[in-house]
Design a protein around this motif. Structure first.
Motif, mmCIF file in Angstrom:
data_model
loop_
_atom_site.group_PDB
_atom_site.id
_atom_site.type_symbol
_atom_site.label_atom_id
_atom_site.label_comp_id
_atom_site.label_asym_id
_atom_site.label_seq_id
_atom_site.Cartn_x
_atom_site.Cartn_y
_atom_site.Cartn_z
ATOM 1 N N ALA A 50 -5.690 -12.621 37.968
ATOM 2 C CA ALA A 50 -6.219 -11.335 38.224
ATOM 3 C C ALA A 50 -6.578 -10.587 36.939
ATOM 4 O O ALA A 50 -6.042 -10.825 35.898
ATOM 5 C CB ALA A 50 -5.007 -10.605 38.896
ATOM 6 N N MET A 51 -7.477 -9.648 37.169
ATOM 7 C CA MET A 51 -7.917 -8.265 36.070
ATOM 8 C C MET A 51 -7.447 -7.080 36.379
ATOM 9 O O MET A 51 -7.500 -6.646 37.456
ATOM 10 C CB MET A 51 -9.531 -8.629 36.018
ATOM 11 C CG MET A 51 -10.257 -9.908 35.955
ATOM 12 S SD MET A 51 -10.324 -10.519 34.223
ATOM 13 C CE MET A 51 -11.677 -9.611 33.572
ATOM 14 N N THR A 52 -6.526 -6.596 35.418
ATOM 15 C CA THR A 52 -6.222 -5.241 35.645
ATOM 16 C C THR A 52 -6.731 -4.389 34.521
ATOM 17 O O THR A 52 -6.460 -5.001 33.381
ATOM 18 C CB THR A 52 -4.658 -5.507 35.930
ATOM 19 O OG1 THR A 52 -4.117 -5.873 34.852
ATOM 20 C CG2 THR A 52 -4.337 -6.038 37.223
ATOM 21 N N ALA A 53 -6.515 -3.314 34.811
ATOM 22 C CA ALA A 53 -6.469 -2.124 33.606
ATOM 23 C C ALA A 53 -5.352 -1.051 34.190
ATOM 24 O O ALA A 53 -5.642 -0.255 34.507
ATOM 25 C CB ALA A 53 -7.747 -1.190 33.411
ATOM 26 N N ALA A 54 -4.107 -1.643 33.628
ATOM 27 C CA ALA A 54 -3.033 -0.878 34.328
ATOM 28 C C ALA A 54 -3.070 0.558 33.904
ATOM 29 O O ALA A 54 -2.645 1.544 34.661
ATOM 30 C CB ALA A 54 -1.571 -1.549 33.895
ATOM 31 N N ALA A 55 -3.304 0.824 32.572
ATOM 32 C CA ALA A 55 -3.214 2.196 32.020
ATOM 33 C C ALA A 55 -4.179 3.056 33.023
ATOM 34 O O ALA A 55 -4.154 4.496 33.203
ATOM 35 C CB ALA A 55 -3.535 2.296 30.569
ATOM 36 N N LEU A 56 -5.391 2.684 33.353
ATOM 37 C CA LEU A 56 -6.495 3.230 34.199
ATOM 38 C C LEU A 56 -6.133 3.168 35.781
ATOM 39 O O LEU A 56 -6.850 3.594 36.699
ATOM 40 C CB LEU A 56 -7.774 2.692 33.905
ATOM 41 C CG LEU A 56 -8.299 2.632 32.452
ATOM 42 C CD1 LEU A 56 -9.451 2.039 32.110
ATOM 43 C CD2 LEU A 56 -8.033 4.089 32.055
ATOM 44 N N ASP A 57 -5.029 2.399 36.079
ATOM 45 C CA ASP A 57 -4.479 1.913 37.648
ATOM 46 C C ASP A 57 -5.714 1.259 38.189
ATOM 47 O O ASP A 57 -5.914 1.527 39.569
ATOM 48 C CB ASP A 57 -4.376 3.422 38.078
ATOM 49 C CG ASP A 57 -3.525 2.959 39.377
ATOM 50 O OD1 ASP A 57 -2.710 2.019 39.639
ATOM 51 O OD2 ASP A 57 -3.456 3.926 40.297
ATOM 52 N N GLN A 58 -6.494 0.263 37.508
ATOM 53 C CA GLN A 58 -7.376 -0.475 38.227
ATOM 54 C C GLN A 58 -7.056 -1.956 38.441
ATOM 55 O O GLN A 58 -6.092 -2.521 37.394
ATOM 56 C CB GLN A 58 -8.857 -0.511 36.973
ATOM 57 C CG GLN A 58 -9.492 0.793 37.152
ATOM 58 C CD GLN A 58 -10.434 0.859 36.274
ATOM 59 O OE1 GLN A 58 -10.798 -0.164 35.530
ATOM 60 N NE2 GLN A 58 -11.222 2.003 35.970
ATOM 61 N N GLY A 59 -7.321 -2.487 39.629
ATOM 62 C CA GLY A 59 -6.993 -3.949 39.768
ATOM 63 C C GLY A 59 -5.673 -4.120 40.212
ATOM 64 O O GLY A 59 -5.354 -5.274 40.475
ATOM 65 N N VAL A 60 -4.953 -3.118 40.444
ATOM 66 C CA VAL A 60 -3.417 -3.424 40.617
ATOM 67 C C VAL A 60 -3.507 -3.706 42.121
ATOM 68 O O VAL A 60 -2.228 -4.788 42.584
ATOM 69 C CB VAL A 60 -2.403 -2.040 40.500
ATOM 70 C CG1 VAL A 60 -1.064 -2.748 40.696
ATOM 71 C CG2 VAL A 60 -2.707 -1.649 38.834
ATOM 72 N N ASP A 61 -4.137 -3.200 43.078
ATOM 73 C CA ASP A 61 -3.938 -3.532 44.460
ATOM 74 C C ASP A 61 -4.222 -5.025 44.606
ATOM 75 O O ASP A 61 -3.806 -5.845 45.420
ATOM 76 C CB ASP A 61 -5.067 -2.712 45.344
ATOM 77 C CG ASP A 61 -4.308 -1.270 45.545
ATOM 78 O OD1 ASP A 61 -3.438 -1.018 45.704
ATOM 79 O OD2 ASP A 61 -5.359 -0.307 45.335
ATOM 80 N N ASP A 62 -5.444 -5.533 43.918
ATOM 81 C CA ASP A 62 -5.666 -6.916 44.224
ATOM 82 C C ASP A 62 -4.621 -7.665 43.620
ATOM 83 O O ASP A 62 -4.546 -8.908 44.319
ATOM 84 C CB ASP A 62 -7.134 -7.003 43.258
ATOM 85 C CG ASP A 62 -8.340 -6.340 44.133
ATOM 86 O OD1 ASP A 62 -8.278 -6.152 45.242
ATOM 87 O OD2 ASP A 62 -9.488 -6.263 43.344
ATOM 88 N N LEU A 63 -4.068 -7.381 42.464
ATOM 89 C CA LEU A 63 -3.140 -8.265 42.013
ATOM 90 C C LEU A 63 -2.038 -8.358 43.119
ATOM 91 O O LEU A 63 -1.383 -9.518 43.419
ATOM 92 C CB LEU A 63 -2.580 -7.460 40.672
ATOM 93 C CG LEU A 63 -1.238 -8.029 40.139
ATOM 94 C CD1 LEU A 63 -1.448 -9.560 39.731
ATOM 95 C CD2 LEU A 63 -0.630 -7.431 39.098
ATOM 96 N N LEU A 64 -1.506 -7.218 43.495
ATOM 97 C CA LEU A 64 -0.542 -7.187 44.764
ATOM 98 C C LEU A 64 -0.776 -8.201 45.858
ATOM 99 O O LEU A 64 -0.161 -8.881 46.373
ATOM 100 C CB LEU A 64 -0.124 -5.879 45.213
ATOM 101 C CG LEU A 64 1.114 -5.648 45.763
ATOM 102 C CD1 LEU A 64 2.286 -6.244 44.998
ATOM 103 C CD2 LEU A 64 1.074 -4.244 46.239
ATOM 104 N N GLU A 65 -2.208 -8.064 46.279
ATOM 105 C CA GLU A 65 -2.431 -8.952 47.094
ATOM 106 C C GLU A 65 -2.341 -10.426 46.686
ATOM 107 O O GLU A 65 -1.861 -11.405 47.538
ATOM 108 C CB GLU A 65 -4.152 -8.746 47.430
ATOM 109 C CG GLU A 65 -4.515 -8.780 48.885
ATOM 110 C CD GLU A 65 -6.052 -8.249 49.122
ATOM 111 O OE1 GLU A 65 -7.041 -9.024 49.015
ATOM 112 O OE2 GLU A 65 -6.284 -6.896 49.216
#
Lengths: 135, 318
Positions: free
Chosen positions: B222-237
């Motif tokens: 998964a690709m995330t940018a946690a500080a920008l709150d990006q990709g977190v939903d996909d990660l959780l999925e």
């Protein structure tokens, strides 16, 4: 073996100057304590909840904004409300000498003003050790 | 209410005190864990590991928000290193999670490693038991910044997220060094940075090679940018899907059994050691033994074997 003392270092209220808090956190670490550091702009509720979850022995509050007469005793009172009055509260920062007796009667057990040698803080903590270990 | 009932009810102070009990290895620890054991086994345990500065705490903070959104209760154990010199520690992981400080459904506990070398602390396993018994649906263990040997979180978790970030030097080194064998899911954080795609390609390359024969078993990336709150939903999925796979294939069950067998071995080793040491009065006699060995009277292995033989002879007689 002596119990590992845990201390929450927190900055209540709105001032964003955390050099003093970071300095004290580091110094207390070097003295062998476990220091939980939560950063600036913490509400009284957040500080008290954190202290309880972390099961700390002390809360060290750092404040430069001048709101110490409200916020320091506010933490003491909120601890009482949660049944956690055994957690010892001390404070530091720019606190006028005249305010210190008042803070102490309201449950802030020690107040350290700028220029206090760190050893004074450690001595204060060590002096409370019997109380903590008998809990 | 007694201690166990209070913990079971998720009462803050009782849970916190129980964690201190296991952390300090107080006298009542064994009884506490034995009583809590039957209450647990429901929580899903995630390990989160990665290099220092890779954004573990920030990502955990974002995951907590999502899990709370579903109504789940979340416990977090965040481990930071103790100073080998003073024994003190600065525990700063929860700094990034303080937006949850007032939320009753989130319990965050910082732990110092206290000399333990596996990237967690010696009490982390028992701390998980406490939070599990207290009814948290998810328990997240955030390790010390991982190097190449701090892999113990694998033995404590149902699944492990390995956080990788761009700009940490020669990326492929990490992959070669075997760090990638730790993770179940690979998370490339700071995906907004230029080199993120390069890391992604490298991770895919390593995984494709590893799973050339059975590509269906390839670990999710998964690709995330946690500080920008990006990709977190996909990660959780991806985590949910992976968990489902672990469950339906029986691997979750197997992991938990493996965890318990490792636990049994640890308890056994601990107990044998402390009993034998006590019986042989190791602490008071060590210096004597050192002298005997240095004097050349006895070689070390044979000498210790002799001590043990006499212990076992005696034990049989009793």
């Amino acid at each position: 073996m002596a119990k590992t003392i845990r201390i929450l270092v927190a900055k209540p209220g709105l001032d964003g100057h955390d050099r003093g808090a970071k300095y004290i956190a580091r110094a207390l670490k070097d003295a062998g304590y476990e220091v939980i550091y939560t950063g600036i702009r913490q509400s009284i509720q957040a500080i008290v909840k954190t202290a309880i979850q972390e099961d700390v022995d002390f809360i060290g509050l750092s404040l430069l904004s001048g709101a110490h007469n409200e916020l320091f005793p506010g933490v003491v009172d909120a601890l009482k409300k949660e049944g956690a009055e055994d957690i010892i509260v001390f404070g530091g920062g720019v606190i006028p000498e005249d305010d210190i007796p008042g803070l102490k009667t309201r449950g802030v057990e020690a107040v350290f003003t700028p220029g206090t040698p760190i050893q004074d803080v450690i001595d204060f903590i060590e002096a409370q050790r019997p109380r903590i270990e008998s809990r | 209410m007694n201690r166990i009932d209070s913990i079971r009810a998720g009462e803050l102070r009782a849970v916190a005190r129980a964690l201190t009990c296991v952390e300090n290895d107080s006298g009542s620890r064994e009884a506490l864990i034995d009583e809590l054991f039957p209450l647990g086994g429901r929580a899903l345990v995630w390990g989160v590991t990665g290099a220092p500065g890779s954004g573990k705490s920030t990502l955990v903070d974002r995951l907590i928000t999502r899990l709370r959104g579903r109504g789940s209760r979340v416990g977090v154990i965040a481990v930071d290193p103790s100073s080998p010199f003073s024994g003190g520690a600065i525990l700063g992981d929860r700094l990034r999670m303080q937006s949850h400080a007032e939320d009753e459904g989130v319990f965050i506990r910082s732990m110092a490693s206290r000399g333990y070398l596996g990237g967690v602390s010696g009490a982390t396993g028992d701390a998980v038991r406490v939070l599990d018994a207290a009814g948290f649906d998810y328990i997240i263990i955030e390790t010390i910044g991982v190097g190449q040997t701090e892999i113990e979180v694998m033995g404590l978790s149902d699944l492990v997220l390995l956080i990788l970030v761009p700009g940490m030097g020669d990326e492929i080194q990490a992959l070669k060094a075997g760090v990638m064998e730790i993770g179940d899911l690979f998370v490339i954080n700071k995906s907004d940075k230029d080199e993120a795609r390069k890391i992604r390609a490298e991770v895919d390359y390593v995984l494709d090679m590893k799973y050339a024969e059975n590509p269906q078993d390839k670990n999710p990336v998964a690709m995330t940018a946690a500080a920008l709150d990006q990709g977190v939903d996909d990660l959780l999925e991806a985590i949910d899907a992976y968990t489902e796979k672990l469950r339906s294939s029986g691997r979750l069950e197997k992991r938990r059994r493996d965890r318990l067998s490792a636990e049994i071995h640890r308890i056994l080793a601990e107990k044998i050691e402390s009993q034998v040491r006590g019986w042989l009065r190791v602490d008071e006699r060590t210096q004597q033994w050192v002298d005997a060995i240095l004097d050349g009277v006895h070689p070390p292995y044979r000498f210790i074997q002799k001590q043990l033989d006499s212990f076992f002879r005696e034990a049989k007689v009793r």
